[in-house]
Design a protein around this motif. Structure first.
Motif, PDB file in Angstrom:
ATOM      1  N   THR A 370       0.802  -1.219   0.000  1.00 51.71           N
ATOM      2  CA  THR A 370       0.000   0.000   0.000  1.00 51.71           C
ATOM      3  C   THR A 370       0.836   1.271   0.000  1.00 51.71           C
ATOM      4  O   THR A 370       0.545   2.203  -0.739  1.00 51.71           O
ATOM      5  CB  THR A 370      -0.908   0.022   1.254  1.00 51.71           C
ATOM      6  N   LEU A 372       3.860   3.718  -0.659  1.00 51.73           N
ATOM      7  CA  LEU A 372       4.928   3.897  -1.634  1.00 51.73           C
ATOM      8  C   LEU A 372       6.277   4.106  -0.934  1.00 51.73           C
ATOM      9  O   LEU A 372       6.350   4.746   0.121  1.00 51.73           O
ATOM     10  CB  LEU A 372       4.633   5.113  -2.517  1.00 51.73           C
TER      11      LEU A 372
ATOM     12  N   THR B 188       0.252   6.349  -1.613  1.00 51.63           N
ATOM     13  CA  THR B 188      -0.137   4.936  -1.715  1.00 51.63           C
ATOM     14  C   THR B 188      -0.047   4.436  -3.153  1.00 51.63           C
ATOM     15  O   THR B 188      -0.019   5.212  -4.106  1.00 51.63           O
ATOM     16  CB  THR B 188      -1.597   4.705  -1.243  1.00 51.63           C
ATOM     17  N   THR B 189      -0.009   3.112  -3.262  1.00 45.76           N
ATOM     18  CA  THR B 189       0.019   2.478  -4.578  1.00 45.76           C
ATOM     19  C   THR B 189      -1.267   2.792  -5.344  1.00 45.76           C
ATOM     20  O   THR B 189      -1.253   2.867  -6.569  1.00 45.76           O
ATOM     21  CB  THR B 189       0.159   0.952  -4.436  1.00 45.76           C
ATOM     22  N   ARG B 192      -0.660   6.039  -7.120  1.00 42.91           N
ATOM     23  CA  ARG B 192       0.297   5.830  -8.200  1.00 42.91           C
ATOM     24  C   ARG B 192      -0.388   5.201  -9.406  1.00 42.91           C
ATOM     25  O   ARG B 192      -0.185   5.571 -10.553  1.00 42.91           O
ATOM     26  CB  ARG B 192       1.428   4.933  -7.687  1.00 42.91           C
ATOM     27  N   ARG B 193      -1.253   4.231  -9.112  1.00 45.76           N
ATOM     28  CA  ARG B 193      -1.954   3.545 -10.205  1.00 45.76           C
ATOM     29  C   ARG B 193      -2.932   4.481 -10.900  1.00 45.76           C
ATOM     30  O   ARG B 193      -3.058   4.461 -12.122  1.00 45.76           O
ATOM     31  CB  ARG B 193      -2.685   2.313  -9.670  1.00 45.76           C
TER      32      ARG B 193
END
Lengths: 506, 319
Positions: A370, A372, B188-189, B192-193
């Motif tokens: 979750t 980065l 958070t990812t 980014r996505r």
């Protein structure tokens, strides 16, 4: 037969972008009635020089003369009036218009009663343009978007050939063409030469250039390094001129034989556009896929990658059932993909290198899947990039600022970042210069040495023969035969693609 | 030129601040006025934060205004029917979330362009708000006092030049929402996505991103934020009517666009959106204090957006 007055002479051409020189005193002289190759690595200044001739980019300094008369090319219209025609790598077409309309784009449509478009005449003239290339499978009334990439390129070329010009500039025209389509194009180019017009030909495919062109000008770092007749130079010397050093081999040697274990197998695999197809791939093996464009290569790859719904058949990966429901599932299982169009399908152009590389691996390249961790990502990307000889300011540089070869290395870095078991490659070296090509082949060799299987779809026949262990021929949506690549000639491969038999079936 | 493109909006913002400070030295540059601005803009801040989430993907949501109105109406009706405040607020937020999820489903699963899908749901939500409320404003004793008092309350910050000032509760909510969206988009990812999808949807899909699911989630969050904005509005005016959120949509999109003029490649960023909202809020505040007619204000705000975004795109042009 040196002509006293060159058709095109461009000397002392300089151009800098934001202080960084792209051309520093390059020169190019093309005689009438010759096919002249413009060679050089990506970033050598070829594109800039062509854009200057096309009137798209204004040079800082330049002496340009056509038929001995000094000219300035201040716009694309001016270039057109001077008799220059351009066929670009990224062809600009409107997919929702018909083939005929695309051919006549930027020209005056034939009229009736001076205001109505004469569609019959328009289609007739477009047909004539297609006929000149011997194209009989494209209807001028078809929407361009319905055609494959190769056919779209043929349409672009037909458009450039519509009226007679002095010089045709072609940037990688064969990149999307099959061997047969390329041959037809070459025939037309030779006709052009015979009629006294000239062709400036840009291609990374050296064999093509050696066979087709009369003379060559080599650019390196924005300068003209050498210019002369191609008859007097060998393939290797030409490469050495382009990259400024000697290369021993075009393809790195395989370090190990494929192993006996099967890494991937497909049994009666089918999807829309792919008839039941079976084959297996050993660990450490490179399997090439050859065939005329639109024979089902893309469908096969996308089915294996979980992007196209499999309608029948089964697959296995490392002898376990493999049925990915999506590309996400494919990556998860250890299958990686280098798509055909790196700009449209492979990269997020306005994002940094490291973000492109980790995009497919964010679960592992983050804390708890979750949070980065950009510092760690950048180090990871920098290590991977160094290993591939990626030329960039740093991992945080935006991909859009890189040359084509280096962009492709970023796509490869993303593909291998997760140590894939199966690597799916489509046209992995399209538009990539010689030096970067070698680096990319080295990446492939490195993966096979680690036991990965590689499936490589390519229209570059020497590449297939040079890098693959076996080559599968696809025709009408399925694999018709699989042959050993060792000892195979290009003509054998062409014959196989057309379904003419040779005695070499493995 | 690049400098102007990146920082033009900020320079313009500073110029506006200087202008109002000179014209209104007694009332504009005061802590009280600034806290007032944060409260006035808090609803827009929350809705624009939600709008930023979908605009990062290159989509947008026209239905946030009607979703805000609908959420306010739903909460007010429940409170009027004697339900506790927490239940009314939860159900209203759930309505926003579901409405957003419906938008997301239309866009990602069915494949309708966001412009068309959310244009349709905009009229649907608006119509629903009229139907359930019977077209009437719900106010007065039907709304519990505590609900209205929330918007009037705040955390006291002490004296400032002899005047007691406090940080309004609505501003605190806006700050929390900004913080959450900032974490989501920048840390958070998930964020980014979303940015990868906004940059190249196909490449994101082929890189194994669950494009459809993320789009659905993003639209749901935008709907949730819209509902929160609607509730804040209802609390502030202690009433709800079926059109009170209608001004939020255009202003939210305008704020995000103003923000995009400050980012590197013109992509939406949450902190830039915050600046965009404050620019709009300051203009509104200052012009009101100068007693400029509200229709003239609309003309000025529209012109400002054209200038800021226009300067940005001219700066990007190469020929």
């Amino acid at each position: 037969m040196a002509s006293p007055v060159p058709l095109l002479s461009a000397t002392s051409v300089t151009k800098a972008y934001a202080g960084i020189p792209a051309l520093s005193g390059a020169s190019l002289v093309v005689a009438p009635g010759e096919i002249h190759a413009l060679m050089g690595e990506n970033g050598a200044g070829k594109s800039t020089l062509i854009k200057i001739l096309a009137g798209v980019v204004a040079p800082d300094t330049a002496h340009i003369a056509i038929d001995g008369a000094p000219v300035t090319i201040e716009s694309t219209k001016a270039a057109y009036r001077l008799g220059l025609r351009f066929i670009h790598q990224e062809f600009n077409v409107v997919p929702t218009l018909s083939v005929a309309e695309n051919i006549f784009m930027g020209r005056r449509y034939p009229r009736r009663a001076s205001i109505l478009v004469d569609w019959v005449e328009l289609n007739r003239q477009a047909q004539r343009a297609l006929d000149r290339l011997g194209i009989d499978h494209i209807d001028p009334r078809q929407n361009l978007g319905e055609l494959g990439l190769g056919d779209q390129m043929l349409v672009r070329i037909s458009a450039a050939l519509l009226d007679d010009a002095k010089l045709y500039v072609m940037d990688e025209p064969t990149a999307a063409l099959t061997a047969d389509e390329s041959q037809r194009l070459f025939r037309v180019l030779r006709e052009i030469r015979a009629s006294g017009s000239s062709v400036l030909y840009v291609s990374h495919r050296l064999d093509e250039v050696m066979a087709l062109c009369d003379k060559a000008t080599v650019l390196r770092d924005g300068r003209s390094i050498d210019s002369g007749a191609l008859a007097n130079i060998t393939h290797d010397d030409l490469v050495a001129l382009m990259i400024g050093r000697k290369v021993e081999e075009a393809y790195p040697k395989a370090v190990a034989e494929p192993r006996d274990t099967t890494v991937f197998a497909a049994t009666n695999l089918a999807t829309l556009g792919l008839k039941p197809t079976s084959f297996s791939l050993r660990a450490g093996e490179v399997l090439g896929i050859a065939g005329l464009s639109g024979s089902g290569q893309g469908e096969l790859i996308r089915a294996i990658f979980g992007d196209f719904r499999v309608t029948s058949g089964t697959m296995s990966l490392d002898n376990a059932p493999y049925a990915p429901a999506s590309p996400a599932a494919a990556w998860q299982s250890g299958v990686a993909y280098v798509p055909r169009e790196r700009r449209a399908e492979g990269l997020v152009m306005r994002r940094p290198i490291y973000q492109n590389i980790t995009l497919a691996h964010l679960k592992r390249q983050s804390r708890a899947g979750t949070w980065l961790t950009p510092g760690r990502e950048k180090r990871f990307a920098a290590d991977l990039g160094a290993n591939m000889r990626l030329k960039a300011v740093g991992p945080a540089q935006d991909v859009i600022e890189l040359s084509g070869g280096n962009q492709q290395k970023v796509v490869f870095a993303k593909a291998v970042a997760g140590d894939p078991r199966l690597l799916l490659l489509e046209e992995p070296t399209r538009g990539v210069d010689v030096g970067a090509k070698f680096d990319i082949y080295s990446i492939i060799r490195e993966r096979t040495a680690k036991g990965a299987g590689v499936i490589l779809v390519s229209s570059d026949l020497p590449e297939l023969i040079g890098i693959c262990d076996r080559i599968a021929i696809m025709r009408d949506g399925t694999i018709t035969t699989i042959v050993d690549a060792a000892g195979l000639g290009e003509d054998d491969l062409v014959n196989l693609c057309y379904g003419r038999t040779t005695g070499m079936v493995a | 030129m690049v400098f102007i493109r990146r920082y033009g909006t900020l320079i313009g913002f500073v110029a506006i601040l200087v202008f109002f400070s000179v014209m209104l030295p007694a009332t504009f540059p005061t802590a009280r006025n600034w806290l007032n601005i944060t409260q006035q803009t808090s609803m827009l801040m929350v809705v624009a934060a939600g709008m930023t989430v979908v605009m990062v993907m290159g989509d947008f949501d026209l239905s946030v205004g009607s979703a805000a109105s609908l959420a306010g109406i739903v909460a007010a009706l429940m409170m009027a029917a004697g339900q506790p405040i927490w239940a009314a607020v939860s159900i209203a937020l759930a309505v926003g979330l579901l409405g957003g999820a419906f938008n997301g489903a239309m866009v990602s699963l069915v494949g309708i362009l966001p412009f068309i899908a959310t244009l349709a749901t905009m009229t649907m939500f608006s119509g629903l708000a009229f139907v359930v409320s019977g077209g009437k404003t719900i106010s007065g004793r039907a709304i519990p006092e505590d609900f209205g008092n929330f918007a009037r309350g705040g955390i006291p910050l002490g004296d400032w030049g002899g005047v007691a000032v406090s940080l309004p509760n609505l501003s605190i909510i806006a700050i929390l929402v900004i913080l959450v969206v900032w974490i989501l988009l920048e840390q958070t990812t998930f964020g980014r996505r979303l940015y990868a999808m906004g940059g190249n949807m196909e490449a994101a899909h082929l890189s194994g991103i669950a494009v459809k699911r993320l789009r659905l989630i993003a639209f749901s969050l935008t709907g949730l934020a819209a509902a929160a904005g609607g509730l804040m509005y209802a609390s502030r005016v202690a009433s709800a009517n079926p059109v009170q959120g209608s001004g939020l949509m255009l202003n939210a999109i305008a704020a995000v666009f103003l923000g995009t003029t400050m980012s590197r490649h013109g992509e939406p960023r949450i902190l830039a959106t915050v600046v965009g909202v404050i620019v709009l809020g300051v203009l509104d505040n200052g012009l009101t204090q100068l007693s400029v007619d509200s229709y003239i204000r609309q003309v000025l705000v529209g012109a400002l957006i054209l200038v800021a975004v226009g300067a940005g795109s001219l700066g990007q042009k190469r020929r």
